[in-house]
Design an enzyme around this catalytic site. Structure first.
Site, PDB file in Angstrom:
ATOM      1  N   SER A 261     -20.323 -70.951 100.308  1.00 54.38           N
ATOM      2  CA  SER A 261     -20.521 -69.577 100.775  1.00 54.38           C
ATOM      3  C   SER A 261     -20.079 -68.568  99.716  1.00 54.38           C
ATOM      4  CB  SER A 261     -19.699 -69.365 102.055  1.00 54.38           C
ATOM      5  OG  SER A 261     -19.625 -67.984 102.347  1.00 54.38           O
ATOM      6  N   SER A 263     -19.306 -65.545 100.568  1.00 56.51           N
ATOM      7  CA  SER A 263     -18.454 -64.552 101.238  1.00 56.51           C
ATOM      8  C   SER A 263     -17.059 -64.476 100.624  1.00 56.51           C
ATOM      9  CB  SER A 263     -18.358 -64.853 102.736  1.00 56.51           C
ATOM     10  OG  SER A 263     -19.612 -64.681 103.328  1.00 56.51           O
ATOM     11  N   LYS A 310     -21.963 -68.603 115.972  1.00 60.20           N
ATOM     12  CA  LYS A 310     -22.220 -67.193 116.283  1.00 60.20           C
ATOM     13  C   LYS A 310     -22.423 -66.898 117.773  1.00 60.20           C
ATOM     14  CE  LYS A 310     -24.239 -65.289 112.082  1.00 60.20           C
ATOM     15  NZ  LYS A 310     -25.417 -64.690 111.465  1.00 60.20           N
ATOM     16  N   ASN A 331     -21.175 -61.876 114.605  1.00 61.39           N
ATOM     17  CA  ASN A 331     -20.866 -62.406 113.264  1.00 61.39           C
ATOM     18  C   ASN A 331     -19.540 -61.874 112.721  1.00 61.39           C
ATOM     19  OD1 ASN A 331     -21.572 -59.761 112.547  1.00 61.39           O
ATOM     20  ND2 ASN A 331     -22.322 -60.433 110.551  1.00 61.39           N
ATOM     21  N   ASP A 347     -24.743 -57.972 111.203  1.00 64.69           N
ATOM     22  CA  ASP A 347     -26.056 -58.378 110.685  1.00 64.69           C
ATOM     23  C   ASP A 347     -27.077 -57.280 110.979  1.00 64.69           C
ATOM     24  OD1 ASP A 347     -25.321 -60.801 109.627  1.00 64.69           O
ATOM     25  OD2 ASP A 347     -25.820 -61.953 111.424  1.00 64.69           O
ATOM     26  N   GLY A 370     -40.183 -64.804 112.449  1.00 67.25           N
ATOM     27  CA  GLY A 370     -39.070 -65.609 112.958  1.00 67.25           C
ATOM     28  C   GLY A 370     -38.557 -65.038 114.266  1.00 67.25           C
ATOM     29  N   ALA A 371     -37.852 -65.900 115.017  1.00 66.79           N
ATOM     30  CA  ALA A 371     -37.281 -65.458 116.290  1.00 66.79           C
ATOM     31  C   ALA A 371     -35.913 -66.103 116.511  1.00 66.79           C
ATOM     32  CB  ALA A 371     -38.237 -65.799 117.436  1.00 66.79           C
ATOM     33  N   ALA A 374     -31.162 -64.366 112.966  1.00 67.76           N
ATOM     34  CA  ALA A 374     -31.340 -63.202 112.097  1.00 67.76           C
ATOM     35  C   ALA A 374     -32.463 -62.317 112.628  1.00 67.76           C
ATOM     36  CB  ALA A 374     -31.634 -63.647 110.674  1.00 67.76           C
ATOM     37  N   ARG A 394     -43.134 -69.339 114.431  1.00 69.61           N
ATOM     38  CA  ARG A 394     -43.775 -70.661 114.462  1.00 69.61           C
ATOM     39  C   ARG A 394     -43.913 -71.141 115.898  1.00 69.61           C
ATOM     40  NH1 ARG A 394     -40.481 -75.214 111.347  1.00 69.61           N
ATOM     41  NH2 ARG A 394     -38.994 -74.669 112.979  1.00 69.61           N
TER      42      ARG A 394
HETATM   43  P1  NAP Z   1     -32.369 -69.721 112.809  1.00 68.31           P
HETATM   44  O1  NAP Z   1     -31.630 -69.128 113.938  1.00 68.31           O
HETATM   45  O2  NAP Z   1     -32.323 -71.193 112.607  1.00 68.31           O
HETATM   46  O3  NAP Z   1     -33.903 -69.286 112.965  1.00 68.31           O
HETATM   47  C1  NAP Z   1     -34.886 -69.717 112.079  1.00 68.31           C
HETATM   48  C2  NAP Z   1     -36.223 -69.102 112.442  1.00 68.31           C
HETATM   49  O4  NAP Z   1     -37.132 -69.438 111.403  1.00 68.31           O
HETATM   50  C3  NAP Z   1     -36.813 -69.648 113.733  1.00 68.31           C
HETATM   51  O5  NAP Z   1     -37.523 -68.619 114.369  1.00 68.31           O
HETATM   52  C4  NAP Z   1     -37.758 -70.748 113.231  1.00 68.31           C
HETATM   53  O6  NAP Z   1     -38.884 -70.925 114.056  1.00 68.31           O
HETATM   54  C5  NAP Z   1     -38.234 -70.162 111.934  1.00 68.31           C
HETATM   55  N1  NAP Z   1     -38.604 -71.226 110.994  1.00 68.31           N
HETATM   56  C6  NAP Z   1     -37.789 -72.192 110.515  1.00 68.31           C
HETATM   57  N2  NAP Z   1     -38.492 -72.960 109.646  1.00 68.31           N
HETATM   58  C7  NAP Z   1     -39.760 -72.486 109.619  1.00 68.31           C
HETATM   59  C8  NAP Z   1     -40.935 -72.880 108.918  1.00 68.31           C
HETATM   60  N3  NAP Z   1     -40.947 -73.915 108.090  1.00 68.31           N
HETATM   61  N4  NAP Z   1     -42.052 -72.162 109.114  1.00 68.31           N
HETATM   62  C9  NAP Z   1     -42.042 -71.106 109.953  1.00 68.31           C
HETATM   63  N5  NAP Z   1     -40.969 -70.695 110.644  1.00 68.31           N
HETATM   64  C10 NAP Z   1     -39.834 -71.367 110.460  1.00 68.31           C
HETATM   65  O7  NAP Z   1     -31.902 -69.102 111.427  1.00 68.31           O
HETATM   66  P2  NAP Z   1     -31.328 -67.613 111.198  1.00 68.31           P
HETATM   67  O8  NAP Z   1     -29.870 -67.600 111.368  1.00 68.31           O
HETATM   68  O9  NAP Z   1     -32.151 -66.669 111.988  1.00 68.31           O
HETATM   69  O10 NAP Z   1     -31.583 -67.411 109.638  1.00 68.31           O
HETATM   70  C11 NAP Z   1     -32.892 -67.331 109.097  1.00 68.31           C
HETATM   71  C12 NAP Z   1     -32.795 -67.038 107.613  1.00 68.31           C
HETATM   72  O11 NAP Z   1     -32.317 -65.713 107.430  1.00 68.31           O
HETATM   73  C13 NAP Z   1     -31.776 -67.924 106.924  1.00 68.31           C
HETATM   74  O12 NAP Z   1     -32.389 -69.069 106.398  1.00 68.31           O
HETATM   75  C14 NAP Z   1     -31.176 -67.071 105.848  1.00 68.31           C
HETATM   76  O13 NAP Z   1     -31.819 -67.346 104.618  1.00 68.31           O
HETATM   77  C15 NAP Z   1     -31.518 -65.659 106.277  1.00 68.31           C
HETATM   78  N6  NAP Z   1     -30.291 -64.900 106.575  1.00 68.31           N
HETATM   79  C16 NAP Z   1     -29.847 -64.061 105.627  1.00 68.31           C
HETATM   80  C17 NAP Z   1     -28.716 -63.312 105.847  1.00 68.31           C
HETATM   81  C18 NAP Z   1     -28.257 -62.354 104.793  1.00 68.31           C
HETATM   82  O14 NAP Z   1     -27.106 -61.878 104.866  1.00 68.31           O
HETATM   83  N7  NAP Z   1     -29.086 -62.019 103.837  1.00 68.31           N
HETATM   84  C19 NAP Z   1     -28.008 -63.425 107.055  1.00 68.31           C
HETATM   85  C20 NAP Z   1     -28.480 -64.312 108.024  1.00 68.31           C
HETATM   86  C21 NAP Z   1     -29.632 -65.042 107.766  1.00 68.31           C
HETATM   87  P3  NAP Z   1     -38.876 -71.848 115.351  1.00 68.31           P
HETATM   88  O15 NAP Z   1     -38.450 -70.973 116.488  1.00 68.31           O
HETATM   89  O16 NAP Z   1     -40.251 -72.330 115.447  1.00 68.31           O
HETATM   90  O17 NAP Z   1     -37.890 -72.969 115.073  1.00 68.31           O
END
Ligand code: NAP
Length: 597
Positions: A261, A263, A310, A331, A347, A370-371, A374, A394
């Site tokens: 991380s 952080s 979280k 968070n 966030d 995405g859903a 984040a 997806r």
């Molecule tokens: P999460 O809760 O696991 O959600 C992932 C989402 O992405 C779900 O909606 C999932 O769809 C979709 N997904 C996963 N793989 C996919 C694929 N191959 N094709 C299409 N859709 C796909 O993850 P999260 O916490 O929301 O985080 C998502 C991303 O945001 C992280 O990977 C990270 O890089 C980024 N993030 C960045 C920050 C920052 O500070 N910059 C903070 C938090 C997160 P399904 O519903 O179909 O599974």
């Protein structure tokens, strides 16, 4: 409690040692001496792992020369046998022979395992002591954290100059066991206590705070001689171990995995910059009960909560802000003076803040890909600002559910080309380093004035690359990462966050990671192609501007669309919040998930 009465040798040694002892390992004496020579200028306290050498005895003249050339150096000689977790394949007699000759080679201390000390005849141990070298007796438990007091008693029976107790942390609470042990032994200034393992990383800082005479560090990242060891420079510069004392407040990022991380580097930089006496640690855990015990007992004043905790943490909070409750994720946790925990979700600000710098959000049309967690922060945050939100995911059902909950709409991929947006936000892991999924969108789908990719590693994701080719302004995930961290800093300290400095160190760390990965890929063979370095990385200057700016028109490639006006003015540097709010408790009514009493 027995009082330890250190001898003259101990006093002399103690005047030479610092809080960090750097472990030097290498396959040859030349390699070890080269490493030691570069380390000694910054950290003169060194442990030489003689057991890594094929013939340690033969190497001693080289070390004698090293100590003659570097009189500032204080050296521990370690020749740990295989049976005790080291690499020395020789017998106990052979180990003793090496260690006994270490005094003449200029070493100041030898590290003898408890098992070896107990296996030696009294007269043999006396021969070692008669050389005048300081004696450190150590015990390593590679399986868990137990019986620390009885291990201490077994070691103390030999009256060594230093007593080193090294268990393994299987959970965060094992650090607590070690810390309480060190506190109980506070009459002894010659104890070293560390928990090995990723869950024990915090003991490398908190152990010293609780009374450990010093701690061990790796020469550089990748040269660890023990599980969970941290690089010396990180301990000294990032964690400021020399300044950590009983008054130092403790914060941390909790989740799994947490070792890589960014952080800690970002938040510790902020604390140092704003002269806050605080340290921010990596708390590796998947179990909330493990984390909460630590939070209450250390105590830990604030936590950045990441996956997978979280959502689960909500039910343990006294209150959350209304948005966290609606999103169903928190968070940021603040531990108030009364010990109660309050939750926030920064966030949301990490997403809406950078967008608001570039466009008014009321009435803006925003597509969220995405859903998951984040995406939920993005959708609820944007809806609260009055944006019109479209969700594409997806799994369609998850998108529909989120749309219902938030008053948004869902949209299909085929409709994108004909639907204009003010911004498109990627809140999926697609594009993240190591994620092999094909890009979600093509050039024809980017019918938007701005692209925001929440993924921040690599710095230039395929989506950002595409936006750059199309001359569409973009925001990288680093900006979200720093922005959410800056809000956490403000909630915890009540001070404005040094956002520009935070941005600079994160960018620098990401570039270093990318360079390391490229070098490793190159090393792994001619077949292996190093990951292409993003163009924006071509000049790796630490002072690089913190916010993605519209790139110059590409020389070739698709022409920018007429609608793609650079609406984001030239990169706004993140500014410290003009007036940081004090660490207010969330004003909302009790969260639905009221603390379990
Ligand atoms: P999460 O809760 O696991 O959600 C992932 C989402 O992405 C779900 O909606 C999932 O769809 C979709 N997904 C996963 N793989 C996919 C694929 N191959 N094709 C299409 N859709 C796909 O993850 P999260 O916490 O929301 O985080 C998502 C991303 O945001 C992280 O990977 C990270 O890089 C980024 N993030 C960045 C920050 C920052 O500070 N910059 C903070 C938090 C997160 P399904 O519903 O179909 O599974």
């Amino acid at each position: 409690m027995r009082l330890n009465v250190p001898g003259i040798a101990s006093h002399f040694l103690r005047s030479r040692i610092t809080k960090v002892c750097v472990a030097i390992a290498g396959a040859t004496p030349a390699e070890m001496i080269e490493k030691a020579s570069s380390v000694v200028k910054e950290t003169p306290f060194l442990e030489f792992r003689l057991d890594y050498l094929e013939k340690p005895l033969h190497a001693l003249p080289r070390f004698r020369q090293f100590f003659a050339d570097n009189t500032v150096a204080t050296g521990i000689a370690t020749c740990r046998r295989v049976a005790n977790g080291g690499k020395f394949a020789g017998s106990l007699a052979a180990e003793l022979e090496v260690l006994t000759k270490c005094a003449a080679a200029g070493f100041h201390l030898v590290d003898l395992e408890l098992e070896s000390a107990e296996g030696l005849k009294k007269s043999d141990l006396q021969k070692l002591r008669d050389t005048g070298i300081g004696l450190l007796i150590s015990h390593h438990d590679f399986t868990g954290t137990r019986d620390l007091d009885s291990i201490f008693n077994r070691i103390e029976a030999f009256h060594p100059d230093f007593i080193k107790v090294v268990p393994t942390a299987r959970a965060l609470v094992d650090n607590l066991t070690l810390i309480r042990f060190l506190e109980r032994m506070n009459d002894h200034s010659n104890i070293i206590g560390i928990c090995m393992g990723d869950a024990g990383i915090i003991s490398r800082v908190l152990g010293v705070r609780a009374g450990s005479a010093f701690t061990f560090a790796a020469a550089t990242l990748g040269e660890e001689t023990g599980p969970g060891q941290i690089a010396a420079r990180t301990l000294i510069e990032t964690y400021r171990i020399e300044q950590v004392d009983a008054a130092t407040k403790v914060y941390g990022v909790a989740g799994n995995p947490i070792r890589s991380s960014l952080s800690p580097i970002m938040m510790n930089t902020a604390f140092r910059r704003e002269t806050v006496n605080a340290v921010y640690l990596a708390l590796q855990t998947t179990r909330l009960s493990d984390l909460l015990k630590l939070v209450h007992e250390i105590p830990i004043q604030g936590i950045s909560v990441t996956m997978p905790l979280k959502r689960e943490i909500l039910s343990h909070l006294e209150r959350t802000d209304p948005l966290s409750a609606r999103i169903g994720a928190c968070n940021t946790v603040l531990r108030a003076q009364d010990g109660k925990l309050y939750g926030f979700n920064t966030d949301v600000a990490g997403i809406t803040g950078p967008l608001e710098k570039r466009m008014p959000l009321a009435g803006a049309r925003v597509l969220v890909l995405g859903a998951g967690g984040a995406a939920r922060a993005a959708v609820f945050g944007l809806r609260e600002k009055g944006a019109s939100v479209f969700i594409l995911n997806r799994t369609a059902e998850t998108a529909q559910k989120l749309a219902r909950q938030s008053g948004s709409k869902t949209i299909r991929l085929e409709a994108l080309a004909k639907t204009p947006f003010d911004a498109i936000i990627n809140a999926t892991p697609v594009g993240m380093a190591g994620n092999k999924a094909a890009p979600l969108l093509e050039a024809k789908d980017l019918n938007t004035k701005l692209v925001f990719d929440l993924v921040y590693n690599p710095l230039e994701t395929p989506l950002i690359h595409l936006a750059r080719q199309l001359s569409i302004p973009y925001i990288t995930g680093v900006e979200m990462f720093v922005h959410q961290g800056a809000r956490q800093f403000e909630i915890w300290t009540g001070k404005p966050a040094p956002e520009e400095e935070m941005f600079r160190v994160v960018l620098h760390a990401l570039r270093q990671q990318a360079e390391l990965a490229a070098a490793e890929a190159a090393e792994s063979g001619p077949e292996a192609k190093p990951a292409a370095r993003p163009k924006s990385e071509a000049k790796s200057r630490p002072s690089a501007k913190p916010v993605a700016k519209p790139a110059a028109k590409p020389k070739s490639g698709p022409k920018p669309k007429p609608s793609a006006k650079p609406l984001a003015k030239k990169a706004d540097k993140p500014k410290s919040a003009a007036k940081a709010k004090p660490p207010a408790k969330p004003a909302a009514g009790k969260s639905a998930a009221k603390a379990k009493k």
